[in-house]
Scaffold this motif. Structure first.
Motif, PDB file in Angstrom:
ATOM      1  N   ASN A  82      -4.593  -5.675  -4.519  1.00 16.96           N
ATOM      2  CA  ASN A  82      -4.813  -4.792  -3.375  1.00 16.96           C
ATOM      3  C   ASN A  82      -5.829  -3.712  -3.776  1.00 16.96           C
ATOM      4  O   ASN A  82      -6.948  -3.701  -3.291  1.00 16.96           O
ATOM      5  N   PHE A  83      -5.459  -2.833  -4.690  1.00 14.45           N
ATOM      6  CA  PHE A  83      -6.433  -1.880  -5.221  1.00 14.45           C
ATOM      7  C   PHE A  83      -6.091  -1.594  -6.674  1.00 14.45           C
ATOM      8  O   PHE A  83      -5.068  -2.066  -7.195  1.00 14.45           O
TER       9      PHE A  83
ATOM     10  N   SER B   6     -11.290   0.452  -4.653  1.00 13.27           N
ATOM     11  CA  SER B   6     -11.244  -0.918  -4.142  1.00 13.27           C
ATOM     12  C   SER B   6     -12.531  -1.677  -4.451  1.00 13.27           C
ATOM     13  O   SER B   6     -12.682  -2.812  -4.009  1.00 13.27           O
TER      14      SER B   6
ATOM     15  N   ASN C 213     -11.954  -9.047  -5.944  1.00  9.58           N
ATOM     16  CA  ASN C 213     -10.525  -9.347  -5.788  1.00  9.58           C
ATOM     17  C   ASN C 213     -10.171 -10.737  -6.294  1.00  9.58           C
ATOM     18  O   ASN C 213      -9.172 -10.906  -7.014  1.00  9.58           O
TER      19      ASN C 213
ATOM     20  N   ARG D  54      -5.278  -0.777   4.319  1.00  4.83           N
ATOM     21  CA  ARG D  54      -4.926  -0.249   2.993  1.00  4.83           C
ATOM     22  C   ARG D  54      -4.818   1.275   3.026  1.00  4.83           C
ATOM     23  O   ARG D  54      -3.787   1.857   2.691  1.00  4.83           O
TER      24      ARG D  54
ATOM     25  N   SER E  86       0.833  -1.208   0.000  1.00  4.13           N
ATOM     26  CA  SER E  86       0.000   0.000   0.000  1.00  4.13           C
ATOM     27  C   SER E  86       0.865   1.255   0.000  1.00  4.13           C
ATOM     28  O   SER E  86       0.549   2.233  -0.685  1.00  4.13           O
TER      29      SER E  86
ATOM     30  N   THR F  28      -9.732  -2.423   4.962  1.00  2.85           N
ATOM     31  CA  THR F  28      -9.796  -1.066   4.417  1.00  2.85           C
ATOM     32  C   THR F  28      -8.921  -0.113   5.218  1.00  2.85           C
ATOM     33  O   THR F  28      -8.214   0.730   4.644  1.00  2.85           O
TER      34      THR F  28
END
Lengths: 156, 156
Positions: A127-128, A107, A111, B83, A86, B80
């Motif tokens: 992750n994103f 996000s 996933n 991240r 991140s 969340t």
């Protein structure tokens, strides 16, 4: 760009710019995110490679074996990859902005589906994702409030 | 500074600069990190507030209730917060560097102990800590190798 913790560098990047890639990624995204992915020139998938210690002989030549042993501890690679991956994603955002690009990190996507479509055969976990391009002024909303210094922390 | 995903802003900061605070934090850190904390003018503890949705009426006035409902899903607030809290920690590092400060981010400390000492009575969980100050050139080591573009990703 910035520092991560211990040169672990777990982030991996898929730079989605083909029509096929965009359609595939958009199909795995939350509905409101689909047009953003289809319209952006490029969307990058930021993933965490749980096998990041395999790179230590290159990244940490003076300490590779000890560091690899430390990450054999259950669960440690996962949380470390999420933290440092991140951080690396944030540096990507800052670097893109420094080049004058706008960023749309998100996000809201499937996933597991993205991992299967873009990271099959690896231990990389999405992750994103982040659209890169030039935002349309008419689609931007005003900057929302932030927390004050005191609301977000204190001296000790 | 940079964008997080959805204005969730879960990071909380304890700016440790008193002698008592430094001694307490150093006592909870890995041995090799202790002198760094004691010698730095300030070490910041970056924590993830699992109660971050409580701030949505201020941060997301147009969408607070819907967003709060979404984060009632088990596990979602945790991932969340990790991240976005890490993204915010990276922005802190970049901001400090932009001011000319050196940063020493570290994860080698007793998370549960730090949470008890600095975040008691809250749902804030320590993520990482970061010394801020001016590094001594004689204690720096040369920049280590990085992954190439191709080693860290590909186009799709």
């Amino acid at each position: 760009m910035g520092a991560d913790l211990g040169q672990q560098l777990p982030a991996r990047f898929v730079w989605v710019r083909s029509s096929e890639g965009k359609a595939q990624l958009a199909g795995l995204a939350a509905e409101k995110n689909r047009p953003k992915i289809l319209e952006a020139p490029l969307t990058v998938i930021i993933g965490n490679d749980l096998d990041f210690p395999n790179q230590f002989p290159k990244l940490l030549p003076y300490n590779a074996e000890t560091a690899q042993k430390a990450f054999a501890q259950p669960g440690l690679a996962e949380v470390t990859a999420m933290r440092n991956g991140s951080l690396q994603g944030a540096y990507l955002i800052i670097a893109a902005r420094a080049l004058g690009l706008d960023c749309g990190p998100m996000s809201g996507f499937d996933n597991a589906g993205v991992d299967q479509a873009f990271f099959a055969g690896t231990r990389i976990q999405s992750n994103f994702i982040c659209c890169l391009g030039y935002g349309r002024p008419d689609s931007l909303f005003p900057r929302n409030p932030r927390l004050t210094f005191e609301e977000a922390g204190h001296f000790a």
